[in-house]
Write a protein that holds these residues in place. Structure first.
Motif, PDB file in Angstrom:
ATOM      1  N   GLN A  77       5.766  21.759  40.767  1.00 58.09           N
ATOM      2  CA  GLN A  77       6.789  21.921  39.726  1.00 58.09           C
ATOM      3  C   GLN A  77       7.242  20.559  39.214  1.00 58.09           C
ATOM      4  OE1 GLN A  77       9.666  24.262  41.938  1.00 58.09           O
ATOM      5  NE2 GLN A  77       9.231  26.051  40.668  1.00 58.09           N
ATOM      6  N   ASP A  94      15.322  13.905  36.155  1.00 53.46           N
ATOM      7  CA  ASP A  94      15.569  14.951  35.152  1.00 53.46           C
ATOM      8  C   ASP A  94      14.856  16.237  35.541  1.00 53.46           C
ATOM      9  OD1 ASP A  94      17.139  13.279  33.732  1.00 53.46           O
ATOM     10  OD2 ASP A  94      15.697  12.881  32.131  1.00 53.46           O
ATOM     11  N   LEU A 145      16.589  19.796  36.124  1.00 49.45           N
ATOM     12  CA  LEU A 145      16.178  20.978  35.366  1.00 49.45           C
ATOM     13  C   LEU A 145      15.860  22.148  36.306  1.00 49.45           C
ATOM     14  CD1 LEU A 145      15.553  21.246  32.225  1.00 49.45           C
ATOM     15  CD2 LEU A 145      13.170  21.231  32.909  1.00 49.45           C
ATOM     16  N   ILE A 146      15.129  21.855  37.354  1.00 54.57           N
ATOM     17  CA  ILE A 146      14.728  22.905  38.300  1.00 54.57           C
ATOM     18  C   ILE A 146      15.956  23.447  39.034  1.00 54.57           C
ATOM     19  CG2 ILE A 146      13.387  23.379  40.406  1.00 54.57           C
ATOM     20  CD1 ILE A 146      11.383  21.212  39.332  1.00 54.57           C
ATOM     21  N   ASN A 193      19.088  23.357  37.971  1.00 58.52           N
ATOM     22  CA  ASN A 193      19.893  24.140  37.042  1.00 58.52           C
ATOM     23  C   ASN A 193      19.309  25.528  36.825  1.00 58.52           C
ATOM     24  OD1 ASN A 193      22.377  22.884  35.964  1.00 58.52           O
ATOM     25  ND2 ASN A 193      20.983  21.193  35.565  1.00 58.52           N
ATOM     26  N   GLY A 194      17.992  25.609  36.804  1.00 56.84           N
ATOM     27  CA  GLY A 194      17.346  26.914  36.674  1.00 56.84           C
ATOM     28  C   GLY A 194      17.674  27.794  37.873  1.00 56.84           C
ATOM     29  N   LYS A 218      21.241  29.169  37.621  1.00 47.77           N
ATOM     30  CA  LYS A 218      21.610  29.763  36.340  1.00 47.77           C
ATOM     31  C   LYS A 218      22.542  30.976  36.462  1.00 47.77           C
ATOM     32  CE  LYS A 218      19.031  30.419  32.139  1.00 47.77           C
ATOM     33  NZ  LYS A 218      17.668  30.682  31.675  1.00 47.77           N
ATOM     34  N   ILE A 273       2.444  26.069  35.797  1.00 46.15           N
ATOM     35  CA  ILE A 273       3.441  26.240  36.857  1.00 46.15           C
ATOM     36  C   ILE A 273       4.655  27.012  36.347  1.00 46.15           C
ATOM     37  CG2 ILE A 273       4.858  24.941  38.519  1.00 46.15           C
ATOM     38  CD1 ILE A 273       1.826  24.484  38.810  1.00 46.15           C
ATOM     39  N   GLU A 274       5.193  27.880  37.202  1.00 41.62           N
ATOM     40  CA  GLU A 274       6.391  28.637  36.829  1.00 41.62           C
ATOM     41  C   GLU A 274       7.651  27.849  37.183  1.00 41.62           C
ATOM     42  OE1 GLU A 274       6.274  32.526  38.557  1.00 41.62           O
ATOM     43  OE2 GLU A 274       4.321  32.982  37.670  1.00 41.62           O
ATOM     44  N   LEU A 275       8.624  27.859  36.297  1.00 41.08           N
ATOM     45  CA  LEU A 275       9.916  27.218  36.557  1.00 41.08           C
ATOM     46  C   LEU A 275      11.012  28.273  36.407  1.00 41.08           C
ATOM     47  CD1 LEU A 275       9.458  23.906  34.488  1.00 41.08           C
ATOM     48  CD2 LEU A 275       9.087  24.224  36.930  1.00 41.08           C
ATOM     49  N   PRO A 276      11.379  28.956  37.489  1.00 44.21           N
ATOM     50  CA  PRO A 276      12.351  30.047  37.390  1.00 44.21           C
ATOM     51  C   PRO A 276      13.707  29.561  36.871  1.00 44.21           C
ATOM     52  CG  PRO A 276      11.280  30.049  39.557  1.00 44.21           C
ATOM     53  CD  PRO A 276      10.894  28.782  38.865  1.00 44.21           C
ATOM     54  N   GLY A 277      14.288  30.323  35.969  1.00 46.59           N
ATOM     55  CA  GLY A 277      15.619  30.003  35.443  1.00 46.59           C
ATOM     56  C   GLY A 277      15.627  28.912  34.387  1.00 46.59           C
ATOM     57  N   VAL A 278      14.454  28.308  34.113  1.00 42.30           N
ATOM     58  CA  VAL A 278      14.407  27.242  33.105  1.00 42.30           C
ATOM     59  C   VAL A 278      13.853  27.812  31.808  1.00 42.30           C
ATOM     60  CG1 VAL A 278      13.493  24.968  32.519  1.00 42.30           C
ATOM     61  CG2 VAL A 278      14.022  25.509  34.904  1.00 42.30           C
ATOM     62  N   ASN A 279      14.701  27.802  30.798  1.00 44.36           N
ATOM     63  CA  ASN A 279      14.338  28.355  29.505  1.00 44.36           C
ATOM     64  C   ASN A 279      13.229  27.508  28.866  1.00 44.36           C
ATOM     65  OD1 ASN A 279      14.989  27.832  26.471  1.00 44.36           O
ATOM     66  ND2 ASN A 279      15.748  29.893  26.882  1.00 44.36           N
ATOM     67  N   ASN A 334      14.300  25.150  26.086  1.00 41.82           N
ATOM     68  CA  ASN A 334      15.079  24.049  26.642  1.00 41.82           C
ATOM     69  C   ASN A 334      14.163  23.043  27.343  1.00 41.82           C
ATOM     70  OD1 ASN A 334      17.347  22.593  27.483  1.00 41.82           O
ATOM     71  ND2 ASN A 334      17.461  23.739  29.403  1.00 41.82           N
ATOM     72  N   THR A 376      13.685  19.227  26.116  1.00 38.76           N
ATOM     73  CA  THR A 376      13.969  18.131  27.043  1.00 38.76           C
ATOM     74  C   THR A 376      12.763  17.197  27.132  1.00 38.76           C
ATOM     75  OG1 THR A 376      15.287  19.706  28.294  1.00 38.76           O
ATOM     76  CG2 THR A 376      14.834  17.619  29.363  1.00 38.76           C
TER      77      THR A 376
END
Lengths: 494, 249
Positions: free
Chosen positions: A443, A456, A460-461, A463-464, A467, B88-94, B97, B101
């Motif tokens: 990731q 950063d 980001l991770i 914060n996800g 959420k 790759i999956e990033l859960p909760g990351v729009n 966005n 970024t």
């Protein structure tokens, strides 16, 4: 510059280098001698111009505290605290009781400006499209060490029937309300730190929302510890009468010091029939340095009573600061069909320790509670979720849903989940889900390949991951909280 | 221009790349083909700076700068983009966005102004539309719950928005139907120009029908065993790798 932009800039500047709220304000202080005894309590009571009943209440709490022992069941570790080596009262020298903002010491105004907290009565969200944001104003009560230095928008609130003032003032001006409710949710001898607080509390906020009133703006209190070798013992009491609504926010910071400072607060919430209280915290006390030196001991008792039918209390907390956090915002779901919620993000980095969670006590029929907890550990830190869900015999058809997720960054930190579930009603339903994960290398690489710096990417991770909790925060705090998360985890990877 | 010389790399002590020499001039698209396990994906990871791989010999320069001495995000800023074989999956990351970024991080490092949310959405919607992607892809969490094809198309969308100078596509065509394949090829073709070059890793001649490469290289056992024009891919489609590998060994 609009206040919110200022706030964001303040927070943003922090992303460069560590804790930026660590400055100290040079201001002449009125300090009580070090130590705790009945005379000190009398001195506090005199300084606060309190009536006799308040002093008696304090002395009763002190007598109870003397017989109690510091609790050690939490998964935290600290050297013994010398309760006689603290100042229990510290206030900036000035005329008593700020009547208007013009009377506030300009040095204090500058301090709060530096912290990004607007003490001028202006729209906090100026510059944001008013069509999309209805509540554009936030009333602020600023507590500096032991006293409230300013409370904004009091006139506007008074017109709506809302009382928002320092609790020391409420003791004098609204004794009947204070006597009725103070200690009714957290009794004086509830626990060691609550008893200590009851004996020596100095200031905090008092909120009263009368029947049927929807509070016209967000209320917030900003706590600042400044003086050296002091403890901050704030007390907050919020009463929402039948059918009323209020949203309340608190924020906190402290100077950067090598010594540990004690913060032992008590917050009591009372919601009557159909009333709703939303209580949000962004806790950013100084966490200590990267070696674990200094930082605030945050030993706090927060509890809400849903006394009325269909009442609702919602706690949202973002805990990034403090060397040690010991805190379990709880709900006593007494009224039938009342609702309790707890949304929490707790971040620990370096040598921080957090033992936090909630208690949901289901007493009434059809009561419901939701617990969403996100714990993030980095560095050498330890992060424990400790939660109690208790279904009492009368809690027919009560329901609880708990979700605890832990995220680990690096391999020297710890995450622990300690759920206590007690059900004495067969129709009650309790669900508990828990996960633990690590930020995966792939990731991080994916984000960095797209151009994000490692920090950063972690921000980001994380914060996800948080959420579901962050979306519960009022908008302007949500943005601040997101940035804060990134800051707290600075240096946690690599 | 991308210039790879004598590149050798290993993972946990196991040599994968054993001396790669490859030059991709500006404006050209080169295809990398070869059997499974020949080191194609490793080449992509090494060029983009994945830490698990250790470079044991050789050099890589891109437009004159030493790529191997840079962090992954610095390579991205220099214009290197890797379309992942397994995004790759990033859960909760729009998704929007994430992309904004990333784009703003790249723009910052290149001394350009950042795009605000409105400017970005305008750009992202236009690119989505051009690539015939549903707009809700921007609102969803990065690759979470995406089908295999959606993930690949999301990579192409990212590439279209980030506008790299060197794109490395690692089997971006695998698992795609004919229509999706065309979209992917169109996505690359749209970027083609004098400042853009690409390394397209693929198993199939099919993609190269839509995305005609300037050169085709065959990688086997960590070395390039043969290079040729687009006709080499057609030949491989007919005869397979076996003959080539035996010949090189």
């Amino acid at each position: 510059m609009p206040a919110v932009t200022e706030t964001l800039d303040t927070v943003q500047s922090v992303t460069q280098s560590g804790y930026k709220w660590g400055f100290e304000t040079a201001i002449e202080m009125d300090l009580a001698p070090k130590g705790l005894n009945e005379d000190i309590i009398r001195l506090i009571s005199v300084r606060k111009q309190e009536p006799e009943w308040m002093l008696e209440w304090r002395l009763k709490a002190y007598a109870a505290w003397l017989k109690m022992e510091e609790p050690h069941w939490a998964r935290v570790d600290h050297p013994p605290i010398d309760y006689q080596d603290l100042h229990y009262y510290a206030a900036p020298k000035k005329k008593p009781g700020p009547k208007s903002l013009d009377e506030v010491d300009p040095e204090l105004l500058r301090t709060y400006e530096k912290l990004g907290i607007p003490l001028k009565e202006r729209a906090l969200l100026a510059g944001v499209d008013p069509d999309t944001v209805q509540q554009t104003q936030v009333a602020v009560d600023a507590v500096f060490d032991s006293v409230s230095v300013a409370t904004t928008f009091r006139e506007t609130l008074r017109k709506a029937g809302v009382i928002f003032c320092p609790i020391s003032e409420a003791v004098r001006e609204h004794p009947e309300l204070v006597q009725q409710y103070l200690g009714s949710v957290v009794p004086v001898a509830d626990n060691f730190f609550a008893a200590l607080n009851s004996a020596v509390f100095t200031d905090g906020s008092f909120v009263f929302i009368p029947k049927g009133v929807r509070c016209p703006m967000e209320l917030s209190t900003y706590f600042r510890i400044n003086a050296r070798s002091t403890g901050q013992f704030e007390r907050t009491l919020i009463i929402a009468e039948a059918g009323s609504h209020v949203s309340y926010l608190e924020g906190c910071t402290a100077p950067q010091r090598d010594e540990n400072q004690l913060h032992a607060a008590v917050v009591e919430l009372v919601a009557l029939d159909d009333a709703q209280i939303k209580y949000s915290t962004v806790q950013n006390w100084y966490p200590g340095d990267s070696e674990g030196k200094g930082g605030i001991y945050n030993f706090v008792t927060k509890r809400g009573a849903c006394r009325g039918a269909r009442s609702k209390i919602s706690w949202t907390q973002v805990e990034t600061g403090s060397a040690i956090t010991w805190k379990y915002p709880s709900c006593i779901l007494q009224g039938d069909d009342s609702v309790g919620e707890f949304y929490s993000v707790a971040v620990t980095n370096n040598y921080q320790q957090a033992d936090t969670g909630t208690k949901m006590i289901h007493i009434g029929k059809g009561t419901r509670s939701t617990i969403i907890s996100k714990g993030i550990s980095a560095g050498h830190s330890n992060n424990t979720y400790r939660g109690l869900v208790r279904m009492l015999p009368g809690a027919a058809h009560a329901r609880n849903f708990t979700q605890c997720d832990s995220l680990l960054i690096g391999d020297r930190c710890g995450a622990h989940t300690v759920p206590y579930i007690e059900s004495r009603n067969l129709t009650a339903k309790v669900e508990h889900e828990a996960t633990t994960s690590k930020i995966a290398e792939d990731q991080l690489f994916y984000c960095r390949q797209r151009g994000l710096s490692e920090e950063d990417a972690v921000g980001l991770i994380v914060n996800g991951f948080c959420k579901d909790v962050l979306k519960e925060l009022p908008m302007e705090f949500a943005v601040e909280a997101q940035k804060l998360l990134a800051v707290s985890l600075e240096g946690s990877v690599g | 221009m991308l210039d790879i010389r004598g590149l050798a790399a290993s993972i946990v002590g196991k040599p994968i790349l054993k001396g790669i020499d490859l030059t991709v001039p500006e404006g050209e698209v080169h295809a990398i083909m070869g059997p499974n396990g020949s080191g194609k994906s490793t080449l992509g990871y090494v060029l983009s700076g994945r830490e698990d791989y250790e470079v044991t010999a050789g050099s890589v320069t891109f437009n004159g700068i030493d790529l191997l001495g840079m962090e992954p995000e610095q390579r991205a800023a220099a214009g290197v983009f890797l379309a992942f074989q397994a995004p790759i999956e990033l859960p909760g990351v729009n998704n929007a966005n994430f992309l904004r970024t990333a784009l703003n991080a790249l723009r910052r490092s290149r001394g350009q102004d950042e795009l605000d949310a409105v400017q970005f959405l305008k750009l992202a919607r236009a690119e989505s539309k051009r690539l015939a992607m549903p707009e809700d892809m921007l609102k969803r969490n990065v690759n979470v719950g995406f089908s295999g094809g959606e993930k690949k198309r999301n990579e192409v969308l990212q590439m279209a928005i980030l506008r790299p100078k060197l794109a490395i596509l690692d089997e971006t065509d695998s698992g795609l139907d004919i229509d999706a394949l065309r979209i992917v090829a169109d996505g690359v073709n749209a970027l083609r120009g004098p400042d853009f070059s690409a390394l397209v890793i693929t198993h199939h001649q099919r993609l190269l029908d839509h995305l005609v490469p300037n050169r085709v290289h065959v990688l086997a056992h960590g070395r390039i065993v043969r290079s040729g024009g687009p006709e080499l891919a057609k030949e491989l489609e007919k005869s397979g790798y076996a003959g080539l590998i035996a010949e090189a060994a």
